[in-house]
Scaffold this motif. Structure first.
Motif, PDB file in Angstrom:
ATOM      1  N   GLY A   1      -6.278  -5.757  -2.243  1.00  0.00           N
ATOM      2  CA  GLY A   1      -7.338  -5.629  -1.234  1.00  0.00           C
ATOM      3  C   GLY A   1      -6.982  -6.425   0.124  1.00  0.00           C
ATOM      4  N   SER A   2      -5.923  -6.847   0.202  1.00  0.00           N
ATOM      5  CA  SER A   2      -5.471  -7.438   1.758  1.00  0.00           C
ATOM      6  C   SER A   2      -4.350  -6.450   2.086  1.00  0.00           C
ATOM      7  CB  SER A   2      -4.803  -9.006   1.481  1.00  0.00           C
ATOM      8  OG  SER A   2      -3.841  -8.635   0.595  1.00  0.00           O
ATOM      9  N   GLN A   3      -3.760  -5.633   1.212  1.00  0.00           N
ATOM     10  CA  GLN A   3      -2.660  -4.589   1.756  1.00  0.00           C
ATOM     11  C   GLN A   3      -3.032  -3.359   1.699  1.00  0.00           C
ATOM     12  OE1 GLN A   3       1.220  -6.036   0.395  1.00  0.00           O
ATOM     13  NE2 GLN A   3       0.293  -7.682  -0.839  1.00  0.00           N
ATOM     14  N   VAL A   4      -4.146  -2.885   1.222  1.00  0.00           N
ATOM     15  CA  VAL A   4      -4.518  -1.417   1.189  1.00  0.00           C
ATOM     16  C   VAL A   4      -5.560  -1.011   1.809  1.00  0.00           C
ATOM     17  CG1 VAL A   4      -4.899   0.510  -0.777  1.00  0.00           C
ATOM     18  CG2 VAL A   4      -3.153  -1.423  -1.128  1.00  0.00           C
ATOM     19  N   GLN A   5      -5.687   0.084   2.418  1.00  0.00           N
ATOM     20  CA  GLN A   5      -6.693   0.478   3.101  1.00  0.00           C
ATOM     21  C   GLN A   5      -6.990   2.120   2.453  1.00  0.00           C
ATOM     22  OE1 GLN A   5      -5.364  -0.941   7.148  1.00  0.00           O
ATOM     23  NE2 GLN A   5      -7.065   0.458   7.517  1.00  0.00           N
ATOM     24  N   LYS A   6      -8.290   2.083   2.348  1.00  0.00           N
ATOM     25  CA  LYS A   6      -8.993   3.501   1.622  1.00  0.00           C
ATOM     26  C   LYS A   6     -10.303   3.811   2.284  1.00  0.00           C
ATOM     27  CE  LYS A   6     -10.439   2.928  -2.571  1.00  0.00           C
ATOM     28  NZ  LYS A   6     -12.138   3.318  -2.330  1.00  0.00           N
ATOM     29  N   LEU A   7     -10.131   5.065   2.650  1.00  0.00           N
ATOM     30  CA  LEU A   7     -11.515   5.551   3.275  1.00  0.00           C
ATOM     31  C   LEU A   7     -11.950   7.026   2.678  1.00  0.00           C
ATOM     32  CD1 LEU A   7     -13.300   5.470   5.574  1.00  0.00           C
ATOM     33  CD2 LEU A   7     -11.759   6.651   6.865  1.00  0.00           C
ATOM     34  N   ASP A   8     -13.351   7.043   2.517  1.00  0.00           N
ATOM     35  CA  ASP A   8     -13.885   8.329   2.045  1.00  0.00           C
ATOM     36  C   ASP A   8     -13.957   9.250   3.447  1.00  0.00           C
ATOM     37  OD1 ASP A   8     -14.319   7.380  -0.394  1.00  0.00           O
ATOM     38  OD2 ASP A   8     -16.304   8.063  -0.671  1.00  0.00           O
TER      39      ASP A   8
ATOM     40  N   PRO B   1      -2.220   2.575  11.451  1.00  0.00           N
ATOM     41  CA  PRO B   1      -3.155   3.646  10.753  1.00  0.00           C
ATOM     42  C   PRO B   1      -2.389   4.621  10.137  1.00  0.00           C
ATOM     43  CG  PRO B   1      -3.098   3.681  13.209  1.00  0.00           C
ATOM     44  CD  PRO B   1      -2.186   2.567  12.957  1.00  0.00           C
ATOM     45  N   THR B   2      -1.234   4.794  10.212  1.00  0.00           N
ATOM     46  CA  THR B   2      -0.510   6.042   9.964  1.00  0.00           C
ATOM     47  C   THR B   2      -0.791   6.149   8.346  1.00  0.00           C
ATOM     48  OG1 THR B   2       1.280   5.758  11.448  1.00  0.00           O
ATOM     49  CG2 THR B   2       1.705   7.146   9.308  1.00  0.00           C
ATOM     50  N   LEU B   3      -1.437   7.389   7.826  1.00  0.00           N
ATOM     51  CA  LEU B   3      -1.623   7.639   6.620  1.00  0.00           C
ATOM     52  C   LEU B   3      -0.490   7.662   5.512  1.00  0.00           C
ATOM     53  CD1 LEU B   3      -4.514  10.233   6.889  1.00  0.00           C
ATOM     54  CD2 LEU B   3      -4.632   7.814   6.967  1.00  0.00           C
ATOM     55  N   THR B   4      -0.441   7.323   4.414  1.00  0.00           N
ATOM     56  CA  THR B   4       0.484   7.176   3.445  1.00  0.00           C
ATOM     57  C   THR B   4       0.300   8.287   2.381  1.00  0.00           C
ATOM     58  OG1 THR B   4      -0.169   5.251   2.030  1.00  0.00           O
ATOM     59  CG2 THR B   4       1.465   4.855   4.019  1.00  0.00           C
ATOM     60  N   GLY B   5      -1.056   8.535   2.145  1.00  0.00           N
ATOM     61  CA  GLY B   5      -1.401   9.679   1.130  1.00  0.00           C
ATOM     62  C   GLY B   5      -2.771   9.923   1.346  1.00  0.00           C
TER      63      GLY B   5
ATOM     64  N   GLN C   1       3.098   6.707  -5.191  1.00  0.00           N
ATOM     65  CA  GLN C   1       3.150   7.895  -4.419  1.00  0.00           C
ATOM     66  C   GLN C   1       2.844   7.775  -2.938  1.00  0.00           C
ATOM     67  OE1 GLN C   1       4.093  11.228  -5.233  1.00  0.00           O
ATOM     68  NE2 GLN C   1       5.176   9.939  -6.711  1.00  0.00           N
ATOM     69  N   PHE C   2       1.904   6.781  -3.157  1.00  0.00           N
ATOM     70  CA  PHE C   2       1.111   6.385  -1.682  1.00  0.00           C
ATOM     71  C   PHE C   2       1.388   5.064  -1.125  1.00  0.00           C
ATOM     72  CE2 PHE C   2      -3.012   8.640  -2.982  1.00  0.00           C
ATOM     73  CZ  PHE C   2      -2.340   9.977  -2.700  1.00  0.00           C
ATOM     74  N   ASN C   3       2.628   4.421  -1.692  1.00  0.00           N
ATOM     75  CA  ASN C   3       3.157   3.024  -1.125  1.00  0.00           C
ATOM     76  C   ASN C   3       2.118   2.058  -1.168  1.00  0.00           C
ATOM     77  OD1 ASN C   3       5.196   1.634  -0.256  1.00  0.00           O
ATOM     78  ND2 ASN C   3       5.093   2.043   1.900  1.00  0.00           N
ATOM     79  N   LEU C   4       1.570   1.911  -2.109  1.00  0.00           N
ATOM     80  CA  LEU C   4       0.298   1.037  -2.003  1.00  0.00           C
ATOM     81  C   LEU C   4       0.765  -0.427  -2.976  1.00  0.00           C
ATOM     82  CD1 LEU C   4      -2.708   3.622  -2.585  1.00  0.00           C
ATOM     83  CD2 LEU C   4      -1.731   2.592  -0.458  1.00  0.00           C
ATOM     84  N   ALA C   5       0.482  -1.543  -2.502  1.00  0.00           N
ATOM     85  CA  ALA C   5       0.458  -2.526  -3.450  1.00  0.00           C
ATOM     86  C   ALA C   5      -0.581  -2.855  -4.598  1.00  0.00           C
ATOM     87  CB  ALA C   5       0.509  -4.065  -2.573  1.00  0.00           C
TER      88      ALA C   5
END
Length: 263
Positions: A149-156, A42-46, A116-120
């Motif tokens: 969708g399987s490798q990136v998590q995004k949350l408002d 759960p460590t944030l990348t951006g 920047q956010f290390n996102l696939a």
């Protein structure tokens, strides 16, 4: 805007006598997004603040103040973490993303965010969103298709509170509105654990408390001040794990009006 956030906004929009102000994520207006990937979670990348470029949200006096708070948040993130912070404005019909003031095509801008956010990136990334008239949050739809969708998590992030008297951000809020289970039986859902842990990570980085407020008001535009809410609290270094956070022993019940004291 949901009933509880409407109530909070009404009681803080003048800066109030307490000096507390709030940034409320409200797509397509400015929304704070937390990002991570499956390897880092759960460590944030951006962190990003996203809005519709054509909404002119920052042009009014109220919007100018919101922009000032966004800039304060950017500075706080820069001073206290190593997280990249991006201010993103989108104009999908014109194939445009403006990121920290620099113009990109949607494809190039998406690739820049990913770097920047290390996102696939998805195997078939979407260039833009079609039929914007039927979409309430175009950036969410676009980013869900552009990134894996399987490798990136995004949350408002629902809400973060700024204390102008102390010149710092003082607390984070996640608001849950549900009447699917009885009010007294509600707990943070186990299925949402990854999202909660992303917010906990931000709370740890900023060393501020994180509150989950649950209410069951689903019909009124603004929650009544006397309406009861459930409050679950995460305090960095105090709340040791997920199970402790969501336990009934960590729950306090109070009125919506009393919960304003948590701001």
């Amino acid at each position: 805007m949901p009933a509880y956030l409407n109530y909070v906004f009404t009681n803080t929009r003048q800066g109030s006598q307490t000096g507390k102000e709030v940034i409320i994520s409200l797509p397509p207006g400015p929304a704070i997004l937390l990002w991570t990937n499956s390897q880092s979670s759960p460590t944030l990348t951006g962190i990003s603040v996203v809005s519709d470029l054509n909404g002119n949200y920052y042009n009014s006096p109220q919007g100018a103040r919101a922009l000032a708070l966004v800039n304060q948040l950017h500075q706080l993130i820069a001073n206290n973490t190593n997280l990249p912070f991006l201010k993103v404005e989108y104009d999908f019909p014109n194939d445009l993303l403006v990121i920290n003031g620099v113009n990109y095509t949607v494809l190039n801008g998406g690739q820049f965010i990913g770097q920047q956010f290390n996102l696939a990136i998805s195997s078939s990334p979407t260039k833009a969103v079609n039929n914007l008239q039927s979409v309430t949050d175009p950036f969410h739809i676009w980013s869900r298709n552009f990134f894996s969708g399987s490798q990136v998590q995004k949350l408002d992030l629902d809400m973060i509170v700024y204390n102008s008297k102390a010149n710092n951000f003082s607390s984070i809020f996640e608001i849950k509105r549900s009447n699917k289970v009885s009010f007294n039986s509600w707990q943070p859902y186990t299925a949402d654990k990854p999202n909660y842990e992303m917010i906990m990570n931000l709370a740890d980085l900023l060393n501020i408390p994180f509150y989950t407020i649950h209410h069951d008001e689903v019909t009124q535009r603004v929650i009544s001040p006397t309406k009861q809410v459930n409050v679950y609290t995460y305090s960095s270094g105090v709340t040791s794990n997920w199970n402790n956070f969501r336990s009934f022993s960590n729950r306090i019940q109070m009125t919506a009006q009393q919960s304003l004291n948590l701001l």
